[in-house]
Design an enzyme around this catalytic site. Structure first.
Site, PDB file in Angstrom:
ATOM      1  N   GLU A   9      15.672  11.044  27.635  1.00 55.73           N
ATOM      2  CA  GLU A   9      14.723  12.154  27.705  1.00 55.73           C
ATOM      3  C   GLU A   9      13.635  11.934  28.745  1.00 55.73           C
ATOM      4  OE1 GLU A   9      11.870  14.926  24.827  1.00 55.73           O
ATOM      5  OE2 GLU A   9      13.242  13.463  23.940  1.00 55.73           O
TER       6      GLU A   9
ATOM      7  N   ASP B  32      14.617  16.515  14.909  1.00 52.01           N
ATOM      8  CA  ASP B  32      13.323  16.658  14.249  1.00 52.01           C
ATOM      9  C   ASP B  32      12.385  17.550  15.053  1.00 52.01           C
ATOM     10  OD1 ASP B  32      12.679  14.929  16.312  1.00 52.01           O
ATOM     11  OD2 ASP B  32      12.000  13.294  15.021  1.00 52.01           O
TER      12      ASP B  32
ATOM     13  N   LYS C 226      21.104  10.038  14.759  1.00 55.51           N
ATOM     14  CA  LYS C 226      20.347   9.665  15.952  1.00 55.51           C
ATOM     15  C   LYS C 226      19.023   9.051  15.540  1.00 55.51           C
ATOM     16  CE  LYS C 226      18.028  12.559  18.672  1.00 55.51           C
ATOM     17  NZ  LYS C 226      16.692  11.877  18.791  1.00 55.51           N
TER      18      LYS C 226
ATOM     19  N   GLU D  89      15.371   7.054  17.430  1.00 58.15           N
ATOM     20  CA  GLU D  89      14.646   6.829  18.676  1.00 58.15           C
ATOM     21  C   GLU D  89      14.333   5.360  18.891  1.00 58.15           C
ATOM     22  OE1 GLU D  89      11.162   9.234  19.039  1.00 58.15           O
ATOM     23  OE2 GLU D  89      12.223  11.113  18.676  1.00 58.15           O
TER      24      GLU D  89
ATOM     25  N   ASP E   4      19.055  13.838  12.979  1.00 57.82           N
ATOM     26  CA  ASP E   4      17.943  13.007  13.446  1.00 57.82           C
ATOM     27  C   ASP E   4      17.266  12.303  12.270  1.00 57.82           C
ATOM     28  OD1 ASP E   4      16.885  12.283  15.875  1.00 57.82           O
ATOM     29  OD2 ASP E   4      15.878  14.194  16.224  1.00 57.82           O
TER      30      ASP E   4
END
Length: 261
Positions: A174, A43, A110, A112, A82
């Site tokens: 990250e 994204d 994926k 988050e 994403d």
């Protein structure tokens, strides 16, 4: 040959995993030709390609469009799609969203953060999941490094272990200290992909625009292998000059008697 989720797990500790983002067909084709085994359609497209100030502006329709373009350019590469902001708000919404991205061409999804019920539900329904911990841009208040205190580092490590337990086959880490990247990598049986998480992760990912030097600002943990923005400026300047002086398109025509077609 396209790698599967189990292939990536078997590669942990054996051979580092290079990963690049892509958002367009020709870029994806070049990445595949280079032999990069996995492409993330992130994204991040919202900020590096679409001019948004945040990834939170990206929609599921945007992701479907870019995943489709990347799939057409990289038919034999594992593509991670994403899930955009709020499209994984609960397990059922996430499953519907994931199925749309898989239909568009993604091989895995994926998301988050430690959304453990969502990950479990996706995996139970046959969706391979990549986790993401450390800095999570969809909900972060800033892009500063996280995990600097012992308490925050422990929180992120605990999240990583829980994401693995929920069924993820790979984990993006990250913008954390290198020592934390190492600790997480050593603690997990699934591969870790670092982006600003030190050299000891099982693989590394870069945003392709950062790697190509597109733009005028890049994260401190990125590397510019070229400076494409300067090439674009050069091409545009020369083209405009040639049009204004009527050099182009005459300089590419096959001339006959009069000098024109």
């Amino acid at each position: 040959m396209k790698l599967s989720a189990s292939d990536f797990i078997q590669r942990k500790g054996v051979k580092p995993i290079p990963m690049l983002t892509a958002y367009t067909c020709p870029v994806a084709r070049g990445i595949e030709e280079a032999g990069v085994p996995v492409i993330l359609v992130g994204d991040t497209v919202g900020m590096v390609e679409m001019g948004f100030d945040s990834t939170r502006d990206v929609t599921i329709e945007h992701m479907e469009y870019h995943i489709g373009a990347v799939r057409r350019g990289a038919k034999e590469t594992h593509i991670i799609g994403d899930l955009p902001y709020l499209t994984d708000a609960n397990p059922e919404i996430a499953l519907a969203s994931a199925r749309r991205l898989m239909a568009a061409g993604a091989d895995s999804i994926k998301l988050e953060g430690p959304k453990l019920d969502v990950i479990e539900h996706l995996v139970a329904n046959g969706i391979p999941v990549v986790g993401h911990t450390g800095l999570t841009p969809q909900t972060a208040e800033s892009f500063k490094k996280v995990g600097n205190t012992s308490e925050d580092a422990q929180r992120i490590l605990d999240e990583a272990l829980a994401i693995q337990q929920a069924g993820a086959f790979m984990l993006v880490i990250e913008h954390v200290p290198a020592t934390l990247g190492l600790s997480i990598t050593q603690s997990l049986r699934i591969p870790t992909i670092g982006i600003g998480a030190g050299p000891d992760c099982d693989g590394q990912v870069l945003v392709i625009n950062d790697a190509m030097g597109l733009g005028d600002y890049w994260p401190p943990f990125s590397k510019q292998y070229a400076h494409a923005s300067k090439i674009i400026l050069k091409v545009a300047t020369e083209f405009a000059s040639e049009v204004e002086t009527m050099e182009f398109p005459n300089n590419i025509l096959q001339f006959t008697g009069t000098g024109r077609r």
